[in-house]
Design a protein around this motif. Structure first.
Motif, short mmCIF file in Angstrom:
data_model
loop_
_atom_site.label_atom_id
_atom_site.label_comp_id
_atom_site.label_asym_id
_atom_site.label_seq_id
_atom_site.Cartn_x
_atom_site.Cartn_y
_atom_site.Cartn_z
N LEU A 154 0.82 -1.21 0.00
CA LEU A 154 0.00 0.00 0.00
C LEU A 154 0.85 1.26 0.00
N SER A 155 1.81 1.34 0.90
CA SER A 155 2.62 2.55 1.03
C SER A 155 3.37 2.86 -0.26
N GLU A 156 3.99 1.84 -0.81
CA GLU A 156 4.75 2.04 -2.05
C GLU A 156 3.83 2.45 -3.20
N THR A 157 2.63 1.87 -3.25
CA THR A 157 1.67 2.21 -4.30
C THR A 157 1.25 3.67 -4.18
N VAL A 158 0.95 4.11 -2.97
CA VAL A 158 0.54 5.50 -2.77
C VAL A 158 1.69 6.45 -3.09
N ARG A 159 2.89 6.13 -2.65
CA ARG A 159 4.05 6.98 -2.97
C ARG A 159 4.26 7.06 -4.47
N ALA A 160 4.12 5.94 -5.17
CA ALA A 160 4.29 5.94 -6.62
C ALA A 160 3.24 6.81 -7.31
N MET A 161 2.00 6.74 -6.82
CA MET A 161 0.94 7.57 -7.41
C MET A 161 1.20 9.06 -7.18
N VAL A 162 1.64 9.40 -5.98
CA VAL A 162 1.93 10.81 -5.68
C VAL A 162 3.10 11.28 -6.53
N THR A 163 4.13 10.47 -6.65
CA THR A 163 5.29 10.83 -7.47
C THR A 163 4.88 11.03 -8.92
N GLU A 164 4.07 10.14 -9.45
CA GLU A 164 3.61 10.25 -10.83
C GLU A 164 2.79 11.52 -11.03
N SER A 165 1.93 11.82 -10.09
CA SER A 165 1.12 13.02 -10.18
C SER A 165 1.99 14.29 -10.15
N MET A 166 2.98 14.28 -9.28
CA MET A 166 3.91 15.42 -9.20
C MET A 166 4.67 15.59 -10.52
N ASN A 167 5.11 14.47 -11.10
CA ASN A 167 5.84 14.54 -12.36
C ASN A 167 4.96 15.08 -13.49
N LEU A 168 3.68 14.65 -13.52
CA LEU A 168 2.76 15.15 -14.54
C LEU A 168 2.52 16.64 -14.36
N GLU A 169 2.41 17.08 -13.13
CA GLU A 169 2.23 18.51 -12.85
C GLU A 169 3.43 19.31 -13.32
N ARG A 170 4.62 18.80 -13.04
CA ARG A 170 5.85 19.48 -13.47
C ARG A 170 5.95 19.53 -14.99
N LEU A 171 5.58 18.44 -15.64
CA LEU A 171 5.60 18.39 -17.10
C LEU A 171 4.63 19.41 -17.69
N ALA A 172 3.42 19.47 -17.14
CA ALA A 172 2.42 20.42 -17.63
C ALA A 172 2.93 21.85 -17.46
N GLN A 173 3.55 22.15 -16.33
CA GLN A 173 4.07 23.49 -16.09
C GLN A 173 5.22 23.80 -17.04
N SER A 174 6.06 22.81 -17.30
CA SER A 174 7.18 22.98 -18.22
C SER A 174 6.69 23.28 -19.63
N VAL A 175 5.68 22.54 -20.08
CA VAL A 175 5.12 22.76 -21.42
C VAL A 175 4.50 24.15 -21.49
N LYS A 176 3.79 24.53 -20.45
CA LYS A 176 3.16 25.85 -20.40
C LYS A 176 4.22 26.95 -20.46
N ASN A 177 5.29 26.80 -19.68
CA ASN A 177 6.36 27.80 -19.67
C ASN A 177 7.05 27.87 -21.02
N ARG A 178 7.28 26.72 -21.63
CA ARG A 178 7.96 26.69 -22.93
C ARG A 178 7.11 27.37 -24.00
N ALA A 179 5.80 27.12 -23.97
CA ALA A 179 4.91 27.75 -24.95
C ALA A 179 4.90 29.27 -24.75
N ALA A 180 4.91 29.71 -23.50
CA ALA A 180 4.91 31.14 -23.22
C ALA A 180 6.21 31.78 -23.71
#
Length: 81
Positions: A27-53
């Motif tokens: 359970l713990s590892e699964t939750v940590r992996a989901m949080v990490t993946e979500s954080m990475n997706l957020e960073r990617l979205a912000q990076s794409v947004k910044n690059r477009a700007a």
């Protein structure tokens, strides 16, 4: 005493979410992996947004005061209609 690198948090989940989580081996590892993946997706979205700007800012600066050469086809030229 060594400083802890993790912290315990409480989360409210629906019964369906709890049932799904309990099907996982760790359970713990699964939750940590989901949080990490979500954080990475957020960073990617912000990076794409910044690059477009930056791209738009650079495009606007580079086209100010410039004219297209005579005979070039642009979206308003007669040859492209």
């Amino acid at each position: 005493m060594a400083e802890r690198k993790t912290e315990r948090v409480n989360v409210w989940l629906t019964p369906e979410q709890v049932a799904w989580l309990k099907t996982k081996k760790n359970l713990s590892e699964t939750v940590r992996a989901m949080v990490t993946e979500s954080m990475n997706l957020e960073r990617l979205a912000q990076s794409v947004k910044n690059r477009a700007a930056r791209k738009m800012a650079g495009k606007n600066e580079s086209t100010v005061g410039k004219r297209r050469p005579t005979g070039s086809s642009g979206k308003n030229s007669r040859s492209s209609r």
